[in-house]
Design a protein around this motif. Structure first.
Motif, mmCIF file in Angstrom:
data_model
loop_
_atom_site.group_PDB
_atom_site.id
_atom_site.type_symbol
_atom_site.label_atom_id
_atom_site.label_comp_id
_atom_site.label_asym_id
_atom_site.label_seq_id
_atom_site.Cartn_x
_atom_site.Cartn_y
_atom_site.Cartn_z
ATOM 1 N N HIS A 308 0.820 -1.206 0.000
ATOM 2 C CA HIS A 308 0.000 0.000 0.000
ATOM 3 C C HIS A 308 0.860 1.264 0.000
ATOM 4 O O HIS A 308 0.469 2.285 -0.584
ATOM 5 N N VAL A 309 2.028 1.196 0.632
ATOM 6 C CA VAL A 309 2.951 2.330 0.601
ATOM 7 C C VAL A 309 3.453 2.551 -0.822
ATOM 8 O O VAL A 309 3.484 3.690 -1.323
ATOM 9 N N ARG A 310 3.830 1.469 -1.487
ATOM 10 C CA ARG A 310 4.336 1.583 -2.858
ATOM 11 C C ARG A 310 3.246 2.113 -3.786
ATOM 12 O O ARG A 310 3.500 2.973 -4.644
ATOM 13 N N ARG A 311 2.043 1.596 -3.628
ATOM 14 C CA ARG A 311 0.927 2.050 -4.465
ATOM 15 C C ARG A 311 0.605 3.520 -4.190
ATOM 16 O O ARG A 311 0.299 4.284 -5.122
ATOM 17 N N ALA A 359 -6.529 9.642 -4.018
ATOM 18 C CA ALA A 359 -6.447 8.184 -4.020
ATOM 19 C C ALA A 359 -5.158 7.723 -3.345
ATOM 20 O O ALA A 359 -5.134 6.686 -2.668
ATOM 21 N N ALA A 360 -4.084 8.501 -3.509
ATOM 22 C CA ALA A 360 -2.812 8.170 -2.876
ATOM 23 C C ALA A 360 -2.936 8.219 -1.355
ATOM 24 O O ALA A 360 -2.435 7.340 -0.636
ATOM 25 N N LYS A 361 -3.600 9.254 -0.850
ATOM 26 C CA LYS A 361 -3.790 9.369 0.599
ATOM 27 C C LYS A 361 -4.645 8.217 1.130
ATOM 28 O O LYS A 361 -4.370 7.662 2.211
ATOM 29 N N ALA A 362 -5.668 7.845 0.362
ATOM 30 C CA ALA A 362 -6.537 6.743 0.774
ATOM 31 C C ALA A 362 -5.767 5.425 0.778
ATOM 32 O O ALA A 362 -5.966 4.573 1.662
ATOM 33 N N LYS A 366 -4.438 2.673 4.141
ATOM 34 C CA LYS A 366 -4.594 1.216 4.255
ATOM 35 C C LYS A 366 -3.308 0.534 4.731
ATOM 36 O O LYS A 366 -3.317 -0.645 5.067
ATOM 37 N N SER A 367 -2.216 1.283 4.739
ATOM 38 C CA SER A 367 -0.921 0.705 5.079
ATOM 39 C C SER A 367 -0.696 0.660 6.583
ATOM 40 O O SER A 367 -1.522 1.131 7.375
ATOM 41 N N LYS A 368 0.471 0.154 6.958
ATOM 42 C CA LYS A 368 0.868 0.116 8.367
ATOM 43 C C LYS A 368 1.342 1.489 8.836
ATOM 44 O O LYS A 368 1.614 1.678 10.025
ATOM 45 N N PHE A 369 1.424 2.426 7.899
ATOM 46 C CA PHE A 369 1.951 3.757 8.221
ATOM 47 C C PHE A 369 0.984 4.837 7.723
ATOM 48 O O PHE A 369 1.341 5.684 6.890
ATOM 49 N N PRO A 370 -0.245 4.823 8.215
ATOM 50 C CA PRO A 370 -1.270 5.752 7.706
ATOM 51 C C PRO A 370 -0.935 7.222 7.942
ATOM 52 O O PRO A 370 -1.455 8.087 7.222
ATOM 53 N N ASN A 371 -0.088 7.494 8.924
ATOM 54 C CA ASN A 371 0.275 8.874 9.228
ATOM 55 C C ASN A 371 1.584 9.295 8.578
ATOM 56 O O ASN A 371 2.137 10.358 8.900
ATOM 57 N N GLY A 372 2.084 8.463 7.681
ATOM 58 C CA GLY A 372 3.318 8.789 6.987
ATOM 59 C C GLY A 372 4.551 8.326 7.738
ATOM 60 O O GLY A 372 4.470 7.729 8.824
ATOM 61 N N PHE A 373 5.701 8.633 7.183
ATOM 62 C CA PHE A 373 6.973 8.197 7.770
ATOM 63 C C PHE A 373 8.103 8.937 7.070
ATOM 64 O O PHE A 373 7.889 9.656 6.091
ATOM 65 N N ALA A 397 5.885 12.909 -2.638
ATOM 66 C CA ALA A 397 5.731 12.132 -1.406
ATOM 67 C C ALA A 397 5.255 13.009 -0.251
ATOM 68 O O ALA A 397 4.453 12.582 0.590
ATOM 69 N N LYS A 398 5.741 14.238 -0.227
ATOM 70 C CA LYS A 398 5.388 15.157 0.858
ATOM 71 C C LYS A 398 3.890 15.442 0.882
ATOM 72 O O LYS A 398 3.299 15.663 1.950
ATOM 73 N N THR A 399 3.248 15.416 -0.290
ATOM 74 C CA THR A 399 1.809 15.719 -0.351
ATOM 75 C C THR A 399 0.962 14.668 0.363
ATOM 76 O O THR A 399 -0.201 14.928 0.682
ATOM 77 N N ILE A 400 1.531 13.483 0.602
ATOM 78 C CA ILE A 400 0.775 12.443 1.297
ATOM 79 C C ILE A 400 1.415 12.081 2.642
ATOM 80 O O ILE A 400 1.087 11.048 3.236
ATOM 81 N N GLY A 401 2.336 12.933 3.112
ATOM 82 C CA GLY A 401 2.876 12.743 4.446
ATOM 83 C C GLY A 401 4.125 11.893 4.545
ATOM 84 O O GLY A 401 4.523 11.483 5.642
ATOM 85 N N ILE A 402 4.765 11.613 3.432
ATOM 86 C CA ILE A 402 6.013 10.845 3.446
ATOM 87 C C ILE A 402 7.171 11.809 3.253
ATOM 88 O O ILE A 402 7.224 12.550 2.263
ATOM 89 N N ASP A 403 8.085 11.798 4.212
ATOM 90 C CA ASP A 403 9.240 12.693 4.179
ATOM 91 C C ASP A 403 10.442 11.941 3.611
ATOM 92 O O ASP A 403 10.916 10.978 4.213
#
Length: 533
Positions: A308-311, A359-362, A366-373, A397-403
């Motif tokens: 889900h992170v990759r998707r 859709a990316a945020k959704a 679903k992943s183990k890291f819903p709040n980003g990482f 990546a930043k737009t969906i909370g991944i730094d």
């Protein structure tokens, strides 16, 4: 297999993907070059002002040649030097079609198990000794024994020299990619028993059938070839010497080309292409390619083991926008792993994860890291396009909370890092070594292969099953269906995100004729002529 390109040669796995560079039917923007200045002539001009023969052709390259051992190498820096010294029984031309090379003819039995090759008359090695079928048996057997990054995957039952010119290879089971894989640089022919010297000594002073012979070699610097006076293509090569000059910086390479200090450059930064096309003394030779620029995920990483992170990242990334920003119109956005120049490409029919931030945020939820990482993206330094790609990926990546922190390291360190799985994500190119879908697919989907799915360690039993089915299925609709299904699974699970298909581009002085650009990012120099000699 494929090879690695900018980072090395194949898939720039020459192997599967010469590494991370190499079936071209038509390139991204055509296998033919632009008219006038941007030519990829397979033959030099024959007009009254035809350049004389002789002279030295100097080719700027970003990495030095470190080995000529064709069975143990895969990166482009070595592969594209090896293929100037050693040649295979069959090869591919500028249009990516398999043609007889050292073999005058070949035949494949109806059941796909027996391959018969008849050598050309009068073939000689660069030391003047004749080439025989026994040499071919020795060469292919050595490859089978060594294995290496571009190992022969076919189940070979026997190799035999029926007479001085006839080689017969029998397989235990059909393997459709075999004839195409025999065109790889790794299946070049060398003298039986290394001509009577040790392996170590032989590869310091290699003897082959190619158009050039190693004259002077600094494994940390430049390489000078001289012409092979026994070359089987009569009168060729036209130049006396070919120099591979090490120029690690893109800007320096461009400046030296414009100043006339070198005659051509292997790698042209896309932002410089139009400048060279419009220059009074420079031009651009081009071809469609077997290359796919990609964002790779280490699926052993805690974050990127989660599909889900990759998707989510695939949905967050605007591939069209990235391609337009980075490639200046010299590439096509990629949805599928296989470039358009390779048979069974599904880029126009595949259901890819298109740009959709919501859709990316959704998906991330679903992943183990819903709040980003937080994570890191590894790239090789000195490549402006890769740096820009990394920045665009970082912003997406930043737009969906991944730094994402970008790690830019020297090329040698980059290779060491991903060989050791010491990365979370990286940008690299995958490239076919031969005009065959399996050349890329095997390198990037087989978790038990040399590269462990191109160092992603991606494992999917259904993908592995489809890969093996495709290898034994004859070309046709059934094989196309197998590869379409395989590519769709990859698009759904995104162990790597295809970014774009770049054209093969070489910067060339206007005084040069006859340079042949190949779709695997290599080039042929036997037809090159330098005006003014």
């Amino acid at each position: 297999m494929s090879k690695l390109i900018v980072s090395f040669r194949k898939p720039f796995l020459v192997g599967s993907l010469a590494f991370l560079l190499l079936v071209l039917v038509a390139g991204c923007s055509g296998s033919k070059n632009d008219a006038d200045k941007n030519t990829n002539a397979t033959n030099p001009s024959t007009t009254a002002d035809q350049p004389a023969e002789g002279g030295t052709f100097t080719y700027g390259r970003p990495a030095s040649v470190t080995s000529f051992d064709l069975h143990n190498q895969i990166t482009s820096n070595n592969a594209f030097a090896i293929d100037k010294v050693f040649e295979p029984l069959v090869a591919f031309n500028g249009d990516g079609k398999i043609v007889d090379w050292l073999a005058a003819s070949h035949n494949i039995s109806a059941n796909g198990l027996t391959y018969t090759f008849v050598l050309r008359d009068g073939l000689k090695f660069s030391d003047g000794k004749g080439v025989t079928a026994e040499d071919a048996v020795f060469s292919i057997q050595r490859h089978l024994n060594v294995g290496g990054p571009l190992a022969i995957a076919a189940q070979v039952a026997s190799l035999s020299a029926q007479d001085e010119k006839t080689l017969v290879i029998k397989l235990k089971a059909p393997y459709t990619p075999f004839i195409s894989e025999l065109s790889n640089f790794s299946n070049g022919i060398l003298p039986k028993d290394f001509g009577g010297v040790s392996e170590k000594e032989f590869f310091k002073n290699p003897v082959g059938t190619g158009p050039f012979v190693v004259k002077k070699w600094d494994s940390a610097g430049d390489l000078t070839f001289s012409k092979n006076k026994y070359y089987w293509q009569k009168g060729k090569p036209y130049i006396d010497e070919l120099v591979y000059k090490l120029i690690e910086d893109d800007s320096q390479a461009i400046n030296q080309l414009k100043a006339g200090a070198i005659d051509a450059i292997e790698s042209v930064a896309l932002e410089n292409v139009n400048e060279l096309k419009q220059g009074t003394d420079t031009k651009v030779a081009t071809n469609g390619s077997w290359v796919t620029e990609q964002l790779f995920f280490n699926t052993l990483d805690e974050h990127f083991s989660d599909v889900h992170v990759r998707r989510a990242l695939a949905l967050a990334l605007d591939r069209n926008g990235l391609t337009n920003a980075v490639t200046f119109g010299f590439a096509k956005p990629a949805n599928s792993l296989l470039p358009p120049a390779i048979p069974y490409n599904t880029n126009d029919t595949i259901k890819a994860l298109s740009f959709d931030t919501n859709a990316a945020k959704a998906e991330l939820a679903k992943s183990k890291f819903p709040n980003g990482f937080s994570t890191k993206l590894l790239i090789a330094s000195g490549n402006n396009s890769r740096t820009q790609e990394a920045q665009i990926i970082q912003a997406a990546a930043k737009t969906i909370g991944i730094d994402i922190q970008i790690e830019s390291v020297e090329l040698a360190s980059f290779r060491e890092r991903f060989f050791a799985y010491d990365f979370s994500a990286m940008i690299n190119s995958g490239q076919a070594d031969s005009p065959e879908a399996n050349s890329i697919l095997a390198f990037q989907t087989d978790p038990e292969g040399f590269s462990k799915s191109y160092w992603t360690h991606y494992t999917n039993n259904e993908v592995t099953k489809l890969l093996h089915e495709g290898q034994k299925t004859p070309d046709g609709e059934k094989r196309a269906g197998i590869y379409a299904k395989l590519q769709q699974i990859l698009a759904d699970e995104v162990p790597y995100i295809p970014l774009y298909y770049p054209d093969i581009l070489k910067g060339v002085r206007s005084s040069i004729d006859g340079l042949v650009v190949l779709p695997n990012n290599s080039a042929r120099f036997e037809d090159v002529r330098v005006k003014g000699n």
